[in-house]
Every structure is written in structure tokens, then in C-alpha cells.
Design a protein around this motif. Structure first.
Motif, short mmCIF file in Angstrom:
data_model
loop_
_atom_site.label_atom_id
_atom_site.label_comp_id
_atom_site.label_asym_id
_atom_site.label_seq_id
_atom_site.Cartn_x
_atom_site.Cartn_y
_atom_site.Cartn_z
N VAL A 1 -7.59 -45.61 84.66
CA VAL A 1 -8.49 -44.52 84.22
C VAL A 1 -8.31 -43.25 84.79
CG1 VAL A 1 -10.04 -46.38 83.17
CG2 VAL A 1 -10.62 -45.18 85.21
N THR A 2 -7.57 -43.46 86.08
CA THR A 2 -7.14 -41.98 86.78
C THR A 2 -5.92 -41.78 86.76
OG1 THR A 2 -9.11 -42.51 88.32
CG2 THR A 2 -7.27 -41.02 89.03
N GLY A 3 -5.52 -40.59 86.45
CA GLY A 3 -3.93 -40.10 86.66
C GLY A 3 -3.39 -39.73 85.10
N TYR A 4 -2.36 -40.18 84.80
CA TYR A 4 -1.79 -40.16 83.53
C TYR A 4 -2.07 -41.61 82.79
CZ TYR A 4 1.86 -39.46 79.86
OH TYR A 4 2.55 -39.33 78.59
N VAL A 5 -2.86 -41.44 81.66
CA VAL A 5 -3.33 -42.56 81.18
C VAL A 5 -3.22 -42.89 79.54
CG1 VAL A 5 -5.51 -42.40 82.81
CG2 VAL A 5 -5.84 -41.51 80.49
N HIS A 6 -2.35 -42.05 79.00
CA HIS A 6 -1.88 -42.42 77.56
C HIS A 6 -0.46 -41.94 77.46
CE1 HIS A 6 -2.06 -37.84 77.43
NE2 HIS A 6 -3.29 -38.02 78.10
N GLY A 7 -0.30 -42.04 76.16
CA GLY A 7 0.96 -41.91 75.62
C GLY A 7 1.43 -40.39 75.78
N LEU A 8 2.68 -40.09 75.62
CA LEU A 8 3.12 -38.68 75.54
C LEU A 8 2.97 -37.86 74.46
CD1 LEU A 8 4.49 -36.22 77.26
CD2 LEU A 8 6.71 -37.14 76.38
N GLY A 9 2.81 -38.55 73.47
CA GLY A 9 2.54 -37.95 71.89
C GLY A 9 2.68 -38.69 70.84
N HIS A 10 2.69 -38.06 69.71
CA HIS A 10 2.70 -38.86 68.44
C HIS A 10 3.20 -37.92 67.23
CE1 HIS A 10 -0.86 -36.21 67.28
NE2 HIS A 10 -1.22 -36.48 68.47
N GLY A 11 3.65 -38.65 66.25
CA GLY A 11 3.80 -37.81 65.11
C GLY A 11 2.77 -37.05 64.44
N VAL A 12 2.59 -36.24 63.59
CA VAL A 12 1.76 -35.66 63.08
C VAL A 12 2.12 -35.18 61.70
CG1 VAL A 12 2.19 -33.25 64.18
CG2 VAL A 12 -0.09 -33.63 63.30
N GLY A 13 1.16 -35.09 60.66
CA GLY A 13 1.52 -34.43 59.29
C GLY A 13 0.48 -34.93 58.38
N PHE A 14 0.55 -35.86 57.42
CA PHE A 14 -0.26 -36.54 56.72
C PHE A 14 -1.52 -37.10 57.30
CE2 PHE A 14 3.73 -36.00 54.44
CZ PHE A 14 3.35 -34.89 53.24
N LEU B 1 -3.27 -37.40 61.39
CA LEU B 1 -3.13 -36.86 62.57
C LEU B 1 -2.11 -37.71 63.57
CD1 LEU B 1 -4.29 -34.88 64.52
CD2 LEU B 1 -6.41 -36.39 64.96
N HIS B 2 -2.12 -38.95 63.25
CA HIS B 2 -1.17 -39.76 64.26
C HIS B 2 -0.32 -40.52 63.29
CE1 HIS B 2 -4.62 -39.16 66.95
NE2 HIS B 2 -3.61 -38.99 67.98
N GLU B 3 0.99 -40.28 63.22
CA GLU B 3 1.90 -41.17 62.44
C GLU B 3 3.10 -41.18 63.21
OE1 GLU B 3 1.62 -38.98 58.61
OE2 GLU B 3 3.00 -37.63 59.09
N LEU B 4 4.18 -41.52 62.39
CA LEU B 4 5.61 -41.59 63.28
C LEU B 4 6.23 -40.31 63.12
CD1 LEU B 4 6.97 -44.48 60.95
CD2 LEU B 4 6.00 -44.75 63.29
N PRO B 5 7.05 -39.95 64.50
CA PRO B 5 7.82 -41.02 64.99
C PRO B 5 6.66 -41.61 66.18
CG PRO B 5 8.26 -38.88 65.98
CD PRO B 5 7.88 -38.63 64.61
#
Length: 403
Positions: free
Chosen positions: A322-335, A337-341
Motif C-alpha cells: 500500500v506504499t509506493g506505486y500501487v496500481h496500474g499505469l492506465g486504462h482506456g477511456v471513452g463510453f 470511464l475504464h475500458e479497453l485497451p
């Protein structure tokens, strides 16, 4: 917009067709095909060998339905009123309407991919009834996600409009922070303290002026609250100098955009200053590497390696940290909020960037004990040789740099 590429994605030899049963024209499984039409309940039928058809449930929406440019199945043809009047339940009425839509669209009983977000209970009842007439169903959600992955020029333009308004709203918030005066460590403006709730309300007003809403809310999270990435911030909390303030804004017009900046009024602590520099460098490196043909997971791995070399925990080297870098780098967005790629490992073709994809890059570093969070995020559209940034803003901690 029902492009030839989307239509080709939806047509498979093992399917008689695709059936989307939508709660409204904003349903992310329907919206890519109806060109912004404002509809209530609606049905999209994509036969394997005939033109797609759009069914709508009330004659009041006939002009809106026509906006989609698809073959229309009218409420009279679908017998909506009769189905509602003579059926004992919503599910039975829906089965009646769907059966009419499938036959009118030219699909004989067979195997269908089913998608859309109408109530699951009604759909279960309706599909059981249709199965008795020879239909069978498989999940079509992944098929629809793939079909809407790359955006049309018109859709990119719609996202860009929301992204511009998002950047303006963040810039306006930065101006308020820059104009604030300090009183015993708290920030005041116009004779009253700057609270999380006040800043969030002012963001909403700025976006509303541009005609956009925030159905998913937003994040205005100071200090240790910002160190937990999805914490939205306590409305009554007063913003203080010398602390991080994560501002993550993701409004929607016809489609979504997403942008994050991190601020600090006054002198930042050394740990915050260093983390911000590392995050800014990681975002720059990821943006430089992003282009058509790149795999999202490869960028995530590259950023993890950068942060690990700088001494921070990462999801690869320290799963569950829970310290440092704790998630993914990104997400697709459009229809949505979170979609492909996808930026996940082993995502296959859904993780490969292609021209027309719209995505975010959002590296971050967090330390709840030290009391800071840092995240920087842009919305980008993939072009052949790189990406175009739709959220052009500075990246500095000092809000004065945005004014």
C-alpha cells in the motif's frame, strides 16, 4: 457510430447475431452505435448477414432514434403496448418485445451474443422464455468492449471537448489555490477556508458551465487521504499548506475524459518533492514510448522498473503493497470511464494499442505514513507514430504555474 470495423467485429461465424438490451442510449454497449441519440430502453439487433436494426420503446423517441441512422424497429412493430398490457411480469413483456425484434431484424432462432445493462432479473426471465422458442445465449460483453475499443474521429473529438473542459476546471482550481492566503497553516480565500467540499463544488460549477457532468464524482484528496488512490476526500476537511492535494477529475459529455494533477501550496516536504519528480519522469517516459502496436503491460512493467530502481515498492516486486506505486499505469477511456485497451498482464489483443484508442497514463506514488500521494494523469489518443495529449496542462506542484 456503427463503423465498418465495428460491424466486422460483431459478426462471427458461430453466432446468428448480437443482441444488446439497453437501459438507455448512454448504455456503454449501445452508445457506440447510436451517435448520441437520447433514448430510454432500446434494443440493438446485429444479424450475421443483414443490416443492424435499432428498436425503441416509445413513439416519443422516434426523432432521437432516427439520429442513429440505423434500420428502425418501431414500438408498434415490437408491440410494446400490447406486450406490457398482456404480460404478467416485466420479464415476460421483455421476452415478447425481444422475440418480435429478432424476427423483424431477420434472425431465425439460433445462438446470440447478449449484452447491455438492463436489469439482470428481467433479462434472465426473458431469455429463459426465448430459449423455449429455440434461441440460445452467450455473453456478448467482451465482444462489445472490443468493438468500441478504437474510437471514430467524431468520438475522439467528443472526448477532446470534455478533456479541454477538464483541463480548464483544474486550471481554475489551481488559480484558487494560488490566490489563497495562509492562516495558521490553513488556506483561506475570500474570507473563508478552502475545504475539500468547496473545491469539489467549484469544479462541478466549472464543468457544468461547459455542459458536462460528473456521474462518477471526482477526487480532491489532501495528504494521507490522497495516499489511498481512490479516496475521494472528506468534504469538511480544510486544505493546508505544505501538503499534497491530489485532484482527479473525470467528467462525461457524450463520452468520458480523465485528468489528474497533484498540488502543494508552499514548500513541499522533501519526500513529496522527490516522489513528484519521479512520477513526472515516469509519465514522460511512458508517453514517449506509447504508440500503435505497443502493449499496455509492457509500459506498466517499464514504469515498475523505474520506480523500483528509485527505491519504491511496485505491484510487480511487492504485490499487495500500500506504499509506493500501487496500481496500474492506465486504462482506456471513452463510453465508460475504464475500458479497453487493457494494461494487464496476458491481456492478449485487448492490451495492444491501435490508432484511435483513447487511454490514460497515470503513474503515482503514495505513502500513507508520510502523509502524501502523488498522481499525474493525462488522456491521450493513439496516433500511428505516437500519442496526442488531450489534457494539456503543466505538471508542477506549485499551483501558481497553472495561472
Amino acid at each position: 457510430m456503427l463503423t465498418a470495423e465495428r460491424l466486422a467485429t460483431l459478426r462471427r461465424d458461430d453466432l446468428a447475431g448480437v443482441l444488446v438490451v439497453a437501459s438507455s442510449g448512454r448504455d456503454p454497449d449501445l452508445a457506440p452505435f447510436v451517435a448520441g441519440a437520447r433514448l430510454g430502453r432500446a434494443v440493438l439487433v446485429v444479424p450475421a448477414r443483414r443490416d443492424p436494426a435499432l428498436g425503441y420503446f416509445t413513439p416519443m423517441e422516434r426523432e432521437e432514434a432516427a439520429v442513429a441512422g440505423l434500420r428502425l424497429l418501431t414500438p408498434e412493430l415490437l408491440e410494446v403496448q400490447r406486450a406490457t398490457r398482456e404480460s404478467a411480469t416485466e420479464g415476460q413483456a421483455l421476452a415478447w418485445i425481444l422475440g418480435r425484434a429478432l424476427l423483424a431484424a431477420g434472425i431465425d432462432p439460433g445462438r446470440l451474443a447478449l449484452a447491455g445493462s438492463l436489469g439482470a432479473g428481467w433479462l434472465v426471465e426473458a431469455t429463459r422464455s426465448l430459449e423455449a422458442d429455440g434461441w440460445s445465449f452467450v455473453s456478448g460483453h467482451e465482444l462489445l468492449r472490443r468493438a468500441r475499443k478504437a474510437k471514430s474521429d467524431d468520438e475522439v473529438a467528443a472526448i477532446a471537448a470534455v478533456a479541454r473542459a477538464t483541463a480548464m476546471a483544474i486550471q481554475s482550481l489551481a488559480g484558487r489555490l494560488a490566490a489563497a492566503v495562509e492562516a495558521e497553516g490553513e488556506l483561506w480565500l475570500g474570507g473563508s477556508p478552502l475545504t475539500v467540499g468547496r473545491l469539489r463544488s467549484e469544479l462541478a460549477v466549472e464543468l457544468a458551465r461547459s455542459g458536462f457532468d460528473q456521474p462518477e464524482g471526482c477526487i480532491v484528496a489532501p495528504a494521507e487521504e490522497g495516499a489511498v488512490p481512490h479516496t475521494s476526500g472528506t468534504p469538511e476537511r480544510r486544505v493546508r499548506s505544505g501538503q499534497s492535494l491530489v485532484v482527479d477529475v473525470f467528467p462525461r459529455g457524450r463520452l468520458f475524459a480523465d485528468c489528474t494533477r497533484t498540488f502543494c501550496v508552499g514548500s513541499p516536504p522533501e519526500a513529496l518533492r522527490r516522489a513528484h519528480g519521479e512520477v513526472r519522469d515516469a509519465l514522460s517516459a511512458a508517453r514517449s514510448a506509447a504508440r500503435s502496436g505497443v502493449v499496455g503491460w509492457d509500459l506498466q512493467r517499464m514504469v515498475c522498473e523505474r520506480f523500483a530502481a528509485a527505491g519504491y515498492a511496485t505491484p510487480i516486486g511487492n504485490p499487495g503493497s500500500v506504499t509506493g506505486y500501487v496500481h496500474g499505469l492506465g486504462h482506456g477511456v471513452g463510453f465508460e470511464l475504464h475500458e479497453l485497451p487493457s494494461f494487464r498482464e496476458n491481456a492478449g489483443e485487448t492490451g495492444v494499442f491501435e490508432a484511435g484508442d483513447v487511454l490514460t497514463l497515470e503513474p503515482g506514488l503514495y505513502d500513507p505514513q508520510a502523509g502524501y500521494g502523488v498522481r499525474l494523469e493525462d488522456t491521450l489518443v493513439v496516433r500511428g507514430e505516437g500519442v496526442e495529449n488531450l489534457t494539456e496542462l503543466p505538471y508542477e506542484l506549485d499551483p501558481g504555474a497553472y495561472v
